[in-house]
Design a protein around this motif. Structure first.
Motif: not given
Length: 406
Positions: A157-158, A164, A208, A212
């Motif tokens: 997702r990034t 993450d 980013h 999230k």
């Protein structure tokens, strides 16, 4: 590029086959697509049968050269502490003296590892898989596979899949260990454009990811209030968004404009004292490189422009926020080869010149000249001229090598 890629593929495949003949459980596997980029590759690898049988997994980028005793020195940290999810080693570099650009990078990374990684490991037991400040390259570390599964596995997702995973594992109560005595050789980007793309991906991905995971951090039950504050405020908000934005606006915009606006007053502690303290901290770690510190300061002034643009792109999901560009590295095995791997191509003007840096340099030179001619309460023209010169040099891709337009 394709010829070099296939050549390396063949070398890796042959090496795996030679070890398999000796009885080692090793396999060579590739993907047919780049879906998910690095996170997709890691996720695909974890789905293999042989990976499911492993209790630990070591991850290295292609340019890393681990020592034969790497696992013998890292795995014991897991055996004696079942709460540890990750053991992170320190990077060393094979080309840190190749140019002024690589020397400056070496100073930055050494400060990162010695101060930020060790501080994060010792105080909050949280640091990204090599991901504090702007460093987010998930490599040269060993993960406990059960921790990866419990945290939800690798996600694309990034562009900072390593950070993450580290955040999600932390929210599950896992701990990380940084071992500075274990060093793994790697390669620094040798061109300015490659370094800028690397820094953009790391900075943009970190901002980013903040977007999230902010809610997940706030609602996490297994994390103390102090650690939540550290992660949200210090690790993400300040380092990922505020620091690059404030540094760029203050030193590259407000400070130059202030010489033309007498009513605009900037406190000395904000523009001089704090940067001086950071400079002293960095200098302590590099007593042999004191002569490079002025170049490091000017180089960082230019890089704040790219990091601010990346942070805002990631935070607000602007253009290029989820774009993955592989960092090009030259390698050190073919420097003296008489047969080039690729034919040299004639570069266009936009490939040889970085127009953002050139525009900024013109602005800084104008402000410096105005301050020199119309000297007011402040005299910043000397610093502004040096900043403008730094923007010009990097605008022309001059990185301290024999050629200014590589």
């Amino acid at each position: 590029m394709l010829i070099g890629y296939l050549f390396l593929q063949n070398l890796v495949e042959l090496e795996c086959e030679s070890w398999a003949v000796k009885g080692l459980n090793i396999k060579y596997a590739t993907r047919s697509s780049r879906k998910g980029f690095k996170a997709g590759a890691l996720k695909k690898g974890m789905e293999c049968d042989y990976a499911k049988q492993c209790e630990y997994v070591a991850i290295f980028d292609a340019d890393f050269q681990p020592e034969p005793d790497f696992l013998l020195r890292t795995v014991p940290f897991f055996v004696h502490n079942p709460e540890v999810a990750l053991v992170q080693a320190r990077w060393s570099f094979v080309n840190d003296t190749a140019s002024l650009l690589t020397r400056v990078q070496k100073m930055f990374f050494d400060y990162h590892f010695k101060v930020e990684q060790e501080a994060g490991s010792a105080t909050f037991s949280f640091f990204s898989f090599n991901g504090i400040s702007v460093l987010n390259q998930g490599t040269a570390g060993v993960w406990r596979t059960s921790a990866i599964k419990e945290a939800g596995g690798w996600k694309d997702r990034t562009t900072v899949e390593d950070m993450d995973l580290a955040v999600r594992a932390t929210l599950k109560g896992w701990k990380f260990v940084y071992v500075g005595d274990i060093r793994v050789k790697s390669e620094l980007p040798s061109t300015y454009k490659a370094y800028c793309r690397q820094q953009f991906r790391w900075s943009c991905g970190g901002a980013h990811l903040f977007r999230k995971v902010a809610k997940d951090i706030l609602t996490a039950k297994d994390v103390s209030l102090i650690k939540k504050f550290h992660m949200l405020y210090s690790f993400f908000l300040v380092r990922r968004v505020v620091a690059p934005t404030v540094a760029c606006i203050l030193y590259n915009i407000i400070l130059p404009i202030s010489v033309m606006i007498p009513e605009l007053f900037l406190p000395v502690w904000g523009i001089a004292y704090i940067p001086t303290v950071l400079l002293v901290v960095t200098a302590i770690r590099h007593p042999k490189n004191l002569h490079i510190l002025p170049f490091w300061i000017l180089f960082e002034s230019v890089m704040t422009m790219h990091r601010m643009r990346a942070a805002l792109s990631g935070l607000f999901e602007l253009s290029e926020f989820n774009e993955w560009v592989v960092t090009k590295k030259t390698g050190n095995n073919f420097e003296d080869s008489e047969v080039p791997l690729l034919q040299k191509t004639r570069k266009r003007l936009r490939d040889r010149v970085n127009f953002r840096e050139i525009v900024f340099s013109a602005f800084l030179f104008f402000c410096a000249s105005y301050n020199l001619v119309f000297t007011g309460k402040t005299s910043y023209y000397f610093n502004l001229y040096l900043q403008g010169l730094a923007f010009v040099c990097l605008g022309l891709n001059f990185t301290g090598t024999c050629s200014c337009c590589q």
